[in-house]
Design a protein around this motif. Structure first.
Motif, PDB file in Angstrom:
ATOM      1  N   ALA A  73       0.851  -1.190   0.000  1.00 12.21           N
ATOM      2  CA  ALA A  73       0.000   0.000   0.000  1.00 12.21           C
ATOM      3  C   ALA A  73       0.891   1.245   0.000  1.00 12.21           C
ATOM      4  N   PRO A  74       0.551   2.296  -0.722  1.00 14.08           N
ATOM      5  CA  PRO A  74      -0.689   2.468  -1.480  1.00 14.08           C
ATOM      6  C   PRO A  74      -0.567   2.099  -2.941  1.00 14.08           C
ATOM      7  N   PHE A  75       0.541   1.482  -3.348  1.00 11.35           N
ATOM      8  CA  PHE A  75       0.803   1.257  -4.768  1.00 11.35           C
ATOM      9  C   PHE A  75      -0.107   0.185  -5.358  1.00 11.35           C
TER      10      PHE A  75
ATOM     11  N   GLY B  89      -5.877  -6.379  -0.263  1.00  8.47           N
ATOM     12  CA  GLY B  89      -6.238  -6.810   1.087  1.00  8.47           C
ATOM     13  C   GLY B  89      -5.183  -6.397   2.097  1.00  8.47           C
ATOM     14  N   GLY B  90      -5.206  -7.085   3.247  1.00  7.72           N
ATOM     15  CA  GLY B  90      -4.328  -6.728   4.351  1.00  7.72           C
ATOM     16  C   GLY B  90      -2.858  -6.953   4.088  1.00  7.72           C
ATOM     17  N   LEU B  91      -2.514  -7.828   3.142  1.00  6.91           N
ATOM     18  CA  LEU B  91      -1.108  -8.055   2.796  1.00  6.91           C
ATOM     19  C   LEU B  91      -0.433  -6.743   2.435  1.00  6.91           C
ATOM     20  N   ALA B  92      -1.110  -5.904   1.668  1.00 12.13           N
ATOM     21  CA  ALA B  92      -0.523  -4.632   1.239  1.00 12.13           C
ATOM     22  C   ALA B  92      -0.258  -3.725   2.422  1.00 12.13           C
ATOM     23  N   ASP B  93      -1.157  -3.712   3.399  1.00 11.91           N
ATOM     24  CA  ASP B  93      -0.975  -2.856   4.573  1.00 11.91           C
ATOM     25  C   ASP B  93       0.236  -3.297   5.387  1.00 11.91           C
TER      26      ASP B  93
ATOM     27  N   VAL C 247       1.263 -11.177  15.930  1.00 14.63           N
ATOM     28  CA  VAL C 247       0.077 -10.397  15.577  1.00 14.63           C
ATOM     29  C   VAL C 247       0.489  -9.175  14.759  1.00 14.63           C
ATOM     30  N   ASN C 248      -0.266  -8.920  13.682  1.00 17.45           N
ATOM     31  CA  ASN C 248      -0.031  -7.711  12.901  1.00 17.45           C
ATOM     32  C   ASN C 248      -0.230  -6.464  13.754  1.00 17.45           C
ATOM     33  N   GLY C 249       0.333  -5.386  13.310  1.00 14.37           N
ATOM     34  CA  GLY C 249       0.076  -4.099  13.921  1.00 14.37           C
ATOM     35  C   GLY C 249      -0.805  -3.255  13.025  1.00 14.37           C
ATOM     36  N   ILE C 250      -1.141  -2.068  13.489  1.00 12.16           N
ATOM     37  CA  ILE C 250      -1.858  -1.104  12.669  1.00 12.16           C
ATOM     38  C   ILE C 250      -1.022   0.159  12.572  1.00 12.16           C
ATOM     39  N   ASP C 251      -1.211   0.869  11.499  1.00 16.81           N
ATOM     40  CA  ASP C 251      -0.469   2.105  11.279  1.00 16.81           C
ATOM     41  C   ASP C 251      -1.126   3.202  12.107  1.00 16.81           C
TER      42      ASP C 251
ATOM     43  N   GLY D  50      -6.704 -10.090  10.892  1.00 20.03           N
ATOM     44  CA  GLY D  50      -7.741  -9.072  10.907  1.00 20.03           C
ATOM     45  C   GLY D  50      -7.170  -7.749  11.365  1.00 20.03           C
ATOM     46  N   LEU D  51      -7.620  -6.676  10.750  1.00 16.07           N
ATOM     47  CA  LEU D  51      -7.181  -5.340  11.133  1.00 16.07           C
ATOM     48  C   LEU D  51      -8.331  -4.494  11.655  1.00 16.07           C
ATOM     49  N   ASN D  52      -9.523  -4.704  11.102  1.00 10.26           N
ATOM     50  CA  ASN D  52     -10.631  -3.829  11.459  1.00 10.26           C
ATOM     51  C   ASN D  52     -11.007  -3.906  12.936  1.00 10.26           C
ATOM     52  N   GLN D  53     -10.821  -5.070  13.551  1.00  7.92           N
ATOM     53  CA  GLN D  53     -11.131  -5.123  14.982  1.00  7.92           C
ATOM     54  C   GLN D  53     -10.157  -4.257  15.775  1.00  7.92           C
TER      55      GLN D  53
END
Length: 523
Positions: free
Chosen positions: A46-48, A52-56, A288-292, A426-429
């Motif tokens: 992301a953002p290119f 889905g979540g892989l890009a993030d 666990v993934n993080g969020i920006d 999951g990221l939205n949670q």
């Protein structure tokens, strides 16, 4: 022999606890004294390019590593669909018209580069090969899909050689980059100067996607001479599995939550790869993934009607709630009316079929509002279209995707629905928690790792969790959420609990950093 040498298995258990969580992580620092060299190879950033979540993750994790002072370089295809806008993208002169032979095909690629973002020093290198990447969209499903991603893996390694850059770790993501470990062990094993100490990490973002192709493509992958290193049973059935091959030869396999790391070692969730993952369980790690936190922060989110923080969450939520309802045409909802929201790809994985009976009943008999943003499978789109047509004053379905609306929904709804059948992370949670929105989730994958069931008596917990993916389980959790909603002091505590959680990449990056160091120490 299809088994990796047991003596070469990384002693991951000595660095990790039994759940795969990194121990002893130090507090975040801006720079490190001994930086790592990490080569990221991924199909999306992301953002290119994003589906889905892989890009993030492919953007946020390298950015976080870069902020820590590590030397991170990202390699991805130069898809024709990428819009660089005002970014300065420059060719890399010494990486022009580089030949790579894939069986009977000789492809030439050239490399272009730009910074990951205006605030990041991380370089993204785009592999330009019009014959393979000048297509509409990211994934094509066409006959040469195997060549498109075999070239990505080969080109990344060719670039490292020509750059004179020796990565400590090559981090490959999903099936698209999963041939990297075997390429390093075979076609590039001669290059001790560049790759003699390089270790490989393969991350599974979703094990349902594996990259299955006919065995006849082996020659075009450059693996015909080493097919004895592949899975003979698969070859006998006429197939090669990119992800399975990567799982066999990567030094460490990671996935995007601790629970998902355990789940994929079972027949229910392993998609046919559970036996191999159990054999390699000492090298399977869940992080666990993080969020920006720069993008997903209610305090400085430009998409909101009113920014807010934990100190003024009630006022901020109320303002954004009112703005969202006006935008969606859902008027007449006072502060006592709960607003439910969904932002999702509309696929069976997301479990939204559970709303087919529960939400029409709730909309008919209860004073609630419901907002859905997404697109995907026809039967789900048709269901939400029908709901909107049946309850036009209570329900709005926005078909498609809007980044601004996604942020406004997270800020403006009270309860976020995420009843996934399975969910690697999951990221939205986590976005919901950051915005003081209570998520309803099923206890699976990363949802189980990030949402703590709320207890009205103790005022502890961050959301609502149900076990069984069926009508009874979903109805039960809806009742739990509505009961808590009616207890205003409990709900205020829930919001504050949620917003105190820290799932930023600044924290999660430490787990990867420790893992990379553990691998480098084994050189």
């Amino acid at each position: 022999d299809n088994e990796p040498d047991a003596d070469n298995e990384p002693d991951v258990d000595s660095a990790l606890d039994t759940t795969g969580e990194i121990e002893g992580a130090e507090p975040p620092r801006r720079t490190v004294a001994d930086p790592l060299r990490v080569c990221f190879v991924t199909s999306e950033v992301a953002p290119f390019a994003k589906t889905g979540g892989l890009a993030d993750v492919s953007a946020a994790l390298p950015a976080a590593l870069g902020r820590r002072g590590h030397d991170v370089r990202i390699f991805m295809p130069l898809y024709a669909s990428i819009d660089f806008g005002e970014r300065e993208v420059v060719p890399v002169d010494f990486l022009h018209h580089v030949p790579v032979r894939l069986g009977s095909h000789v492809f030439h690629f050239s490399v272009f580069t730009t910074k990951l973002s205006a605030s990041s020093d991380v370089d993204v290198y785009f592999i330009g090969c019009p014959a393979l990447y000048d297509r509409h969209g990211v994934y094509t499903g066409e006959w040469d899909e195997h060549l498109r991603y075999a070239l990505l893996a080969r080109a990344a390694l060719e670039c490292c050689q020509r750059m004179g850059w020796s990565p400590d770790v090559v981090h490959a993501h999903d099936w698209h980059a999963a041939l990297l470990p075997i390429y390093l062990r075979t076609l590039y094993s001669w290059d001790h100067q560049r790759f003699g100490g390089t270790k490989t990490v393969l991350t599974i973002h979703n094990i349902a996607y594996q990259g299955m192709f006919p065995a006849e493509v082996l020659g075009n992958l450059g693996l015909a001479d080493v097919q004895h290193l592949l899975f003979q049973d698969d070859l006998a059935r006429g197939a090669i599995n990119f992800l399975k091959t990567g799982l066999l030869y990567a030094d460490v396999v990671t996935t995007v939550s601790r629970t998902y790391a355990r789940e994929i070692q079972t027949p229910e969730f392993g998609q046919g790869l559970d036996a191999l993952l159990r054999e390699r369980r000492a090298s399977v790690v869940g992080i666990v993934n993080g969020i920006d936190s720069e993008v997903w922060s209610p305090r400085n989110d430009p998409h909101l009607a009113r920014p807010y923080g934990i100190d003024d969450v009630e006022e901020g939520k109320a303002a954004n709630r009112a703005h969202l309802l006006r935008e969606m045409g859902l008027l007449g909802a006072g502060p006592e009316v709960p607003v439910f929201g969904v932002v999702s790809r509309l696929t069976s994985q997301k479990g939204l079929e559970l709303t087919f009976e529960a939400m029409p009943e709730a909309l008919r008999y209860l004073d609630i509002r419901f907002v859905v943003l997404g697109s995907g499978e026809a039967h789900l789109e048709e269901h939400f279209t029908w709901l909107q047509r049946t309850f036009p004053r209570k329900m709005c379905f926005y078909r498609g995707y809007s980044e601004a609306l996604a942020h406004l929904i997270e800020a403006g709804v009270d309860i976020f629905l995420m009843p996934s059948r399975f969910e690697p992370c999951g990221l939205n949670q986590m976005y919901s928690l950051a915005y003081g929105t209570a998520p309803i989730v099923r206890r699976t994958g990363g949802l189980a790792d990030t949402v703590v069931p709320f207890d009205r008596r103790t005022r502890r917990g961050t959301g609502f969790v149900f076990e069984h993916h069926d009508r009874r389980g979903f109805s039960w959790v809806l009742k739990q959420a509505l009961a808590a909603w009616r207890d205003r002091s409990a709900w205020a505590a829930l919001r504050r609990n949620a917003m105190r959680q820290d799932f930023s990449w600044e924290r999660q990056v430490l787990d990867y950093e420790r893992l990379y160091r553990h691998l480098r120490a084994r050189s």
